[in-house]
Design an enzyme around this catalytic site. Structure first.
Site, PDB file in Angstrom:
ATOM      1  N   LYS A 110      -2.775  -2.154   4.050  1.00 58.47           N
ATOM      2  CA  LYS A 110      -2.130  -3.284   3.282  1.00 58.47           C
ATOM      3  C   LYS A 110      -1.919  -4.517   4.245  1.00 58.47           C
ATOM      4  CE  LYS A 110      -0.605  -0.617  -0.601  1.00 58.47           C
ATOM      5  NZ  LYS A 110       0.217  -0.178  -1.665  1.00 58.47           N
ATOM      6  N   ASP A 170      -3.026  -6.978  -0.227  1.00 53.69           N
ATOM      7  CA  ASP A 170      -2.624  -6.097  -1.485  1.00 53.69           C
ATOM      8  C   ASP A 170      -1.794  -6.951  -2.694  1.00 53.69           C
ATOM      9  OD1 ASP A 170      -1.119  -6.066   1.087  1.00 53.69           O
ATOM     10  OD2 ASP A 170       0.437  -5.279  -0.132  1.00 53.69           O
TER      11      ASP A 170
END
Ligand SMILES: C[S@@+](CC[C@H](N)C(=O)[O-])C[C@H]1O[C@@H](n2cnc3c(N)ncnc32)[C@H](O)[C@@H]1O
Length: 269
Positions: free
Chosen positions: A63, A44
């Site tokens: 993420k 991310d």
């Protein structure tokens, strides 16, 4: 999955290169895999949310920036074992400073099938942003993708000063916060202070910035701009802005007098 080679919905992990940032700069295959995956695990810090938004609404999306290797691998193995298609999305191309080997080792150990889908590395996005050719006939025919030594020690013979002695174009990843060291290493290799350098911060992102400077000015220019990360440093004579105006350099490929497999040179029998 249409983007996959295998048949059926067997559990498998696809390492997908997301490209440098612009969500359009992913391969058709990589996009299909993200769109069809049951699980998407993405870096991310450097992968665009707009790209991840293309995942199925019911996909499990995780993420990875805050996860440890063990946690990432546990997810990949667990979901693949459950028969799921897993897209592990990396920035740029997974094979360049992508930390994929350690994940591959775990998948090999666990007998999980995997595939790597290449992506547009930041080096090429930065070259495009700077509007340069990294290999210029008779100026430099080699591109070295590397970094300056930071917390990760460089292997013997791969210190920047050793590599820079070859000449050619240098593409430095992970080095934006270490411009003093970059300058010292290149000077130690005999590079002159007027050597052209281009720093591209967040190539292809909306807040992309391009700094054209020289080796002697590099550290001050990067500090002035407040850039500490997410930047590619390109250095060498290929970055000379005068080249685009000179017209002195051309490849043999399109030289009227040069014969090759697809064209006979003018004046050659
Ligand atoms: C962990 S490495 C990943 C490289 C990635 N695998 C690739 O092929 O581009 C992260 C470094 O790549 C470079 N980088 C990644 N994305 C970038 C971008 N959009 N613009 C400039 N540099 C970028 C920076 O040097 C950053 O510190």
């Amino acid at each position: 999955m249409t983007g996959a080679r295998g048949k059926g919905r067997e559990g498998k992990v696809w390492f997908v290169g997301a490209g440098p940032g612009d969500p359009d700069l992913i391969t058709v295959k990589g996009l299909r895999i993200i769109q069809e995956a049951d699980v998407v695990v993405y870096t991310d810090s450097l992968v665009s949310e707009a790209l991840i938004a293309r995942a199925r609404p019911d996909a499990e999306v995780l993420k990875s920036a805050g996860m440890t290797l063990e946690e990432i691998v546990a997810v990949l193995v667990d979901r693949a074992r459950a028969g799921k298609a897993v897209a592990r999305v990396h920035t740029g191309d997974p094979s360049v400073f992508g930390a994929v080997l350690e994940q591959i080792v775990a998948l090999e150990r666990e007998g999980i099938p995997y595939e790597i889908v290449p992506g547009v590395s930041a080096v090429f996005a930065a070259a495009a942003a700077a509007r340069v050719e990294l290999t210029v006939p008779e100026v430099c025919q080699t591109v070295i993708l590397t970094r300056v030594e930071g917390r990760t020690p460089m292997p013997k013979g791969e210190r920047l000063r050793d590599l820079a002695r070859h000449g050619g174009t240098l593409a430095l990843f992970l080095s934006a916060a270490l411009t003093k060291a970059v300058t010292a290493e290149l000077r130690a290799a005999g590079w002159r202070d007027d050597t052209p350098v281009v720093v591209v911060y967040k190539a292809t992102w909306p807040d992309e910035r391009i700094i054209r400077t020289t080796l002697g000015e590099l550290d001050a220019a990067v500090r002035r701009a407040g850039i500490r990360s997410h930047a590619m440093i390109l250095a060498g004579q290929a970055l000379d802005p005068a080249l685009a105006r000179s017209g002195a350099f051309r490849s043999r490929l399109y030289d009227p007098a040069f014969t090759h497999g697809f064209r006979k040179g003018k004046g050659e029998g």
